[in-house]
Design an enzyme around this catalytic site. Structure first.
Site, PDB file in Angstrom:
ATOM      1  N   ASP A  12       0.883  -1.161   0.000  1.00  0.00           N
ATOM      2  CA  ASP A  12       0.000   0.000   0.000  1.00  0.00           C
ATOM      3  C   ASP A  12       0.930   1.223   0.000  1.00  0.00           C
ATOM      4  O   ASP A  12       2.115   1.101   0.340  1.00  0.00           O
ATOM      5  CB  ASP A  12      -0.881  -0.042   1.243  1.00  0.00           C
ATOM      6  CG  ASP A  12      -1.666   1.243   1.455  1.00  0.00           C
ATOM      7  OD1 ASP A  12      -2.318   1.702   0.498  1.00  0.00           O
ATOM      8  OD2 ASP A  12      -1.609   1.797   2.569  1.00  0.00           O
ATOM      9  N   ASP A  14      -0.108   5.090   0.944  1.00  0.00           N
ATOM     10  CA  ASP A  14      -0.353   6.076   1.995  1.00  0.00           C
ATOM     11  C   ASP A  14      -0.411   5.422   3.377  1.00  0.00           C
ATOM     12  O   ASP A  14      -1.216   4.513   3.610  1.00  0.00           O
ATOM     13  CB  ASP A  14      -1.660   6.823   1.726  1.00  0.00           C
ATOM     14  CG  ASP A  14      -1.594   7.631   0.439  1.00  0.00           C
ATOM     15  OD1 ASP A  14      -0.814   8.590   0.401  1.00  0.00           O
ATOM     16  OD2 ASP A  14      -2.306   7.287  -0.525  1.00  0.00           O
ATOM     17  N   ASP A 168      -1.464  -0.684   6.265  1.00  0.00           N
ATOM     18  CA  ASP A 168      -1.563  -0.002   7.560  1.00  0.00           C
ATOM     19  C   ASP A 168      -2.997   0.141   8.052  1.00  0.00           C
ATOM     20  O   ASP A 168      -3.216   0.698   9.127  1.00  0.00           O
ATOM     21  CB  ASP A 168      -0.914   1.388   7.482  1.00  0.00           C
ATOM     22  CG  ASP A 168      -1.710   2.339   6.598  1.00  0.00           C
ATOM     23  OD1 ASP A 168      -1.983   3.473   7.046  1.00  0.00           O
ATOM     24  OD2 ASP A 168      -2.050   1.970   5.471  1.00  0.00           O
TER      25      ASP A 168
END
Length: 196
Positions: A12, A14, A168
């Site tokens: 991922d 961001d 995250d």
């Protein structure tokens, strides 16, 4: 968890590779003030990986208010883009990427639009490490659906079951699991339970 045995790594963007979530949250807080909806930083953070237009629709639905998702998205995006130059790479994640660059195929699966993702990758120098970048523009079904990560694996030529996803957020982990991939949570810019 070690990286031996994986065919490839999927990241991922961001909040995982780059410390951009504070900028996204600041943009949502600004937009909430402009349009008069409630801003809960934890709630918005957990939706990281979902396109802004879909988040705007969720806000309207959950808060029972009338919002034009395109206008809300434009406001949020304009604020975020104005601050894109502030995005930095998490040092621990950069070290991991540099360690496996050229050893394992690596790609990015992000809920950001391509124009923003490419700007972040270019500004931070991460673009040199990732030949495959799948964005919100490339799939119809976004995280927590598996489509983003499955497309990364396909373009890298690796089996989903032999891929490791770094994420995250909860919806990102769900997307990785739905794709049949192993997942590694990233907290505060560091992979959790990973030996490398």
């Amino acid at each position: 968890m070690t990286l031996s045995g994986f065919q490839g790594l999927v990241f991922d963007l961001d909040g995982t590779l780059v410390d951009s979530m504070p900028l996204h949250l600041a943009a949502w807080a600004h937009t909430a003030r402009e349009f008069g909806f409630h801003f809960d930083a934890d709630w918005f953070y957990e939706l990281g990986g979902m396109p802004s237009r879909k988040i705007a629709l969720l806000v309207a639905e959950q808060q029972q208010i009338a919002l034009d998702p395109l206008v809300v998205t434009r406001c949020k995006t304009d604020h975020y883009v104005a601050n894109l130059h502030k995005v930095t790479v998490f040092p621990a994640m950069l070290a991991l990427v540099q360690r496996y660059h050229g050893l394992l195929p690596m790609g990015i699966g992000t809920g950001s639009p391509r124009i923003n993702a490419e700007a972040v990758l270019r500004n931070t120098g991460l673009d040199r490490y990732f030949p495959v970048v799948v964005t919100a523009d490339d799939v119809a079904l976004h995280k927590p659906h598996p489509d983003t990560f499955l497309l990364v694996a396909h373009r890298l030529g690796i089996e989903p079951a032999a891929s490791l996803v770094f994420e995250d957020t909860g919806i990102g982990v769900q997307a990785g699991q739905a794709a049949g991939m192993q997942t590694c949570m990233v907290r505060d810019g560091k992979p959790v339970d990973l030996q490398y």
